[in-house]
Structures are given as structure tokens and as C-alpha cells.
Design a protein around this motif. Structure first.
Motif, PDB file in Angstrom:
ATOM      1  N   TRP A  31       4.803  -1.731   3.082  1.00 15.02           N
ATOM      2  CA  TRP A  31       4.054  -2.975   3.202  1.00 15.02           C
ATOM      3  C   TRP A  31       4.738  -3.933   4.166  1.00 15.02           C
ATOM      4  O   TRP A  31       5.960  -3.948   4.280  1.00 15.02           O
ATOM      5  CB  TRP A  31       3.952  -3.662   1.838  1.00 15.02           C
ATOM      6  CG  TRP A  31       3.100  -2.925   0.859  1.00 15.02           C
ATOM      7  CD1 TRP A  31       3.524  -2.017  -0.071  1.00 15.02           C
ATOM      8  CD2 TRP A  31       1.690  -3.032   0.690  1.00 15.02           C
ATOM      9  NE1 TRP A  31       2.469  -1.556  -0.807  1.00 15.02           N
ATOM     10  CE2 TRP A  31       1.330  -2.160  -0.360  1.00 15.02           C
ATOM     11  CE3 TRP A  31       0.705  -3.776   1.325  1.00 15.02           C
ATOM     12  CZ2 TRP A  31       0.006  -2.025  -0.787  1.00 15.02           C
ATOM     13  CZ3 TRP A  31      -0.608  -3.637   0.901  1.00 15.02           C
ATOM     14  CH2 TRP A  31      -0.955  -2.775  -0.142  1.00 15.02           C
TER      15      TRP A  31
ATOM     16  N   SER B 265       7.849  -5.693   0.329  1.00 12.24           N
ATOM     17  CA  SER B 265       7.590  -6.036  -1.060  1.00 12.24           C
ATOM     18  C   SER B 265       8.281  -5.036  -1.969  1.00 12.24           C
ATOM     19  O   SER B 265       8.775  -4.001  -1.519  1.00 12.24           O
ATOM     20  CB  SER B 265       6.096  -6.013  -1.345  1.00 12.24           C
ATOM     21  OG  SER B 265       5.646  -4.679  -1.498  1.00 12.24           O
TER      22      SER B 265
ATOM     23  N   PHE C 278       0.795  -3.869  -3.894  1.00  8.64           N
ATOM     24  CA  PHE C 278       1.707  -4.838  -3.286  1.00  8.64           C
ATOM     25  C   PHE C 278       2.141  -5.879  -4.317  1.00  8.64           C
ATOM     26  O   PHE C 278       1.324  -6.423  -5.053  1.00  8.64           O
ATOM     27  CB  PHE C 278       1.007  -5.538  -2.116  1.00  8.64           C
ATOM     28  CG  PHE C 278       1.823  -6.602  -1.436  1.00  8.64           C
ATOM     29  CD1 PHE C 278       2.721  -6.258  -0.439  1.00  8.64           C
ATOM     30  CD2 PHE C 278       1.697  -7.935  -1.787  1.00  8.64           C
ATOM     31  CE1 PHE C 278       3.468  -7.235   0.207  1.00  8.64           C
ATOM     32  CE2 PHE C 278       2.445  -8.922  -1.150  1.00  8.64           C
ATOM     33  CZ  PHE C 278       3.336  -8.561  -0.151  1.00  8.64           C
TER      34      PHE C 278
ATOM     35  N   ALA D  93       4.630  -9.307  -4.082  1.00 10.30           N
ATOM     36  CA  ALA D  93       5.426 -10.141  -3.172  1.00 10.30           C
ATOM     37  C   ALA D  93       6.839 -10.336  -3.708  1.00 10.30           C
ATOM     38  O   ALA D  93       7.050 -10.467  -4.913  1.00 10.30           O
ATOM     39  CB  ALA D  93       4.758 -11.491  -2.983  1.00 10.30           C
TER      40      ALA D  93
ATOM     41  N   THR E  77      -1.532  -9.271   4.039  1.00  8.54           N
ATOM     42  CA  THR E  77      -0.577  -8.174   3.915  1.00  8.54           C
ATOM     43  C   THR E  77      -1.110  -6.971   4.674  1.00  8.54           C
ATOM     44  O   THR E  77      -2.319  -6.811   4.866  1.00  8.54           O
ATOM     45  CB  THR E  77      -0.346  -7.794   2.437  1.00  8.54           C
ATOM     46  OG1 THR E  77      -1.599  -7.511   1.841  1.00  8.54           O
ATOM     47  CG2 THR E  77       0.350  -8.903   1.681  1.00  8.54           C
TER      48      THR E  77
END
Length: 177
Positions: free
Chosen positions: A125, A129, A149, A151, A160
Motif C-alpha cells: 500500500w 500501512s 488497508f 493507516a 490510498t
């Protein structure tokens, strides 16, 4: 998958016969035989997309038109000639590029899926992440990889990008959830 590879046998001397024996991972064996004295070919249990390819300067080569996953396996060629008998072996590995999809789950988190790839795709990603990749194997040898995903910090942009790496190619898609 979908390419048309040509496998050849080296020529040594004046050839009298060429025989291809195909042992795929799935299904039964297939043979193709070519005799130069009668200019005759014979085939047993071979699919329609496997056939001879006659190329000047080479013994009768084998062409697999639009190769399929099931045709992965061993391909051997035997040549009988005035210089002796010669044997060439190929192991055909078929790659299947994954189908990429990127969407937002019910919580608003980006989810990336690389479906039915062979071998399994690698996902990452941007921005970086913490993520886990879940793999599901299929009966035909392909693998689907699913990643969600998460963060690493709260001051991350809402756009993203999922990056997919695979021997058949690399792809990426972006999403804002």
C-alpha cells in the motif's frame, strides 16, 4: 496464460523421426510423431491448440496456441537422425496474471484483491500501512490475495493506492474511501 510458446528440438544430422511427448499436470499424456520418410504426422490425445510448427533449420517444433493453465507440465522431444538419437526436455510453467479490484468495505477502509493469479501476487500500500494479506488457493493452482488497508497514523491522506507485484506484471490502483 493466453500466449503461444514455441518449443523446438535441435537438429543434428539428417532427421528421420521427431516425437513429442507431453505430460501435463492435469489430464493424460499426449504424443505427436513426425516421420520424414513418409512425411506423415500422427497425434494421440492432444488438444486442438497443440500442433506442429515447421521452421526452416529446426526439427519440427511444437506450438501451443493460447496456452492454458492445464497445459503446464513436461514436454519432451526425441529426434532420431543419422547422427544418433537426441532428447530435449522442457518444463512449462504457466503464469496467470491476477485480476485486480480495489473497493471500500462497510467501515470505509480500502480493500485490495488480486484474484486468481499464479503464483500468488504480492500486495503493498501507498502510503505504507500495517496490513495483512489473506490468501485463498483454488483447485486450478491459482491464488486470490485479499488485503485491507490500515493507516499507520491519523494524518494520512484519504487517497490510498494498492500496488500489485507479480511475475506477469505490476499494477496499481488508487481509491478514496
Amino acid at each position: 496464460v493466453g500466449k503461444s510458446p514455441v518449443l523446438d528440438c535441435p537438429i543434428k544430422g539428417q532427421i528421420s523421426m521427431v516425437k513429442w511427448t507431453i505430460t501435463p499436470k492435469a489430464g493424460g499424456p499426449c504424443t505427436l510423431v513426425y516421420r520424414t520418410d513418409t512425411n506423415m504426422t500422427h497425434r494421440t490425445n492432444c488438444s486442438d491448440n497443440i500442433d506442429w510448427k515447421f521452421i526452416a533449420g529446426l526439427a519440427a517444433a511444437l506450438e501451443i496456441q493460447q496456452v492454458e493453465l492445464a497445459q503446464e507440465g513436461n514436454y519432451s522431444c526425441e529426434v532420431a537422425s543419422t547422427d544418433g538419437n537426441f532428447f530435449t526436455m522442457y518444463h512449462l510453467t504457466v503464469l496467470a496474471p491476477p485480476r485486480l479490484s480495489l473497493y471500500c468495505d462497510e467501515r470505509g477502509s480500502p480493500v485490495c484483491e488480486a484474484a486468481a493469479g499464479k503464483p500468488a501476487a504480492q500486495l503493498s500500500w501507498v502510503p505504507e500501512s500495517i496490513f495483512s494479506a489473506e490468501e485463498t488457493g483454488h483447485h486450478n493452482g491459482t491464488v486470490t490475495v485479499l488485503s485491507k488497508f490500515t493507516a499507520c497514523s491519523t494524518n494520512v491522506t484519504n487517497v490510498t493506492r494498492c500496488v500489485v507485484s507479480h511475475p506477469a506484471g505490476n499494477w496499481s490502483q488508487s481509491i478514496a474511501c
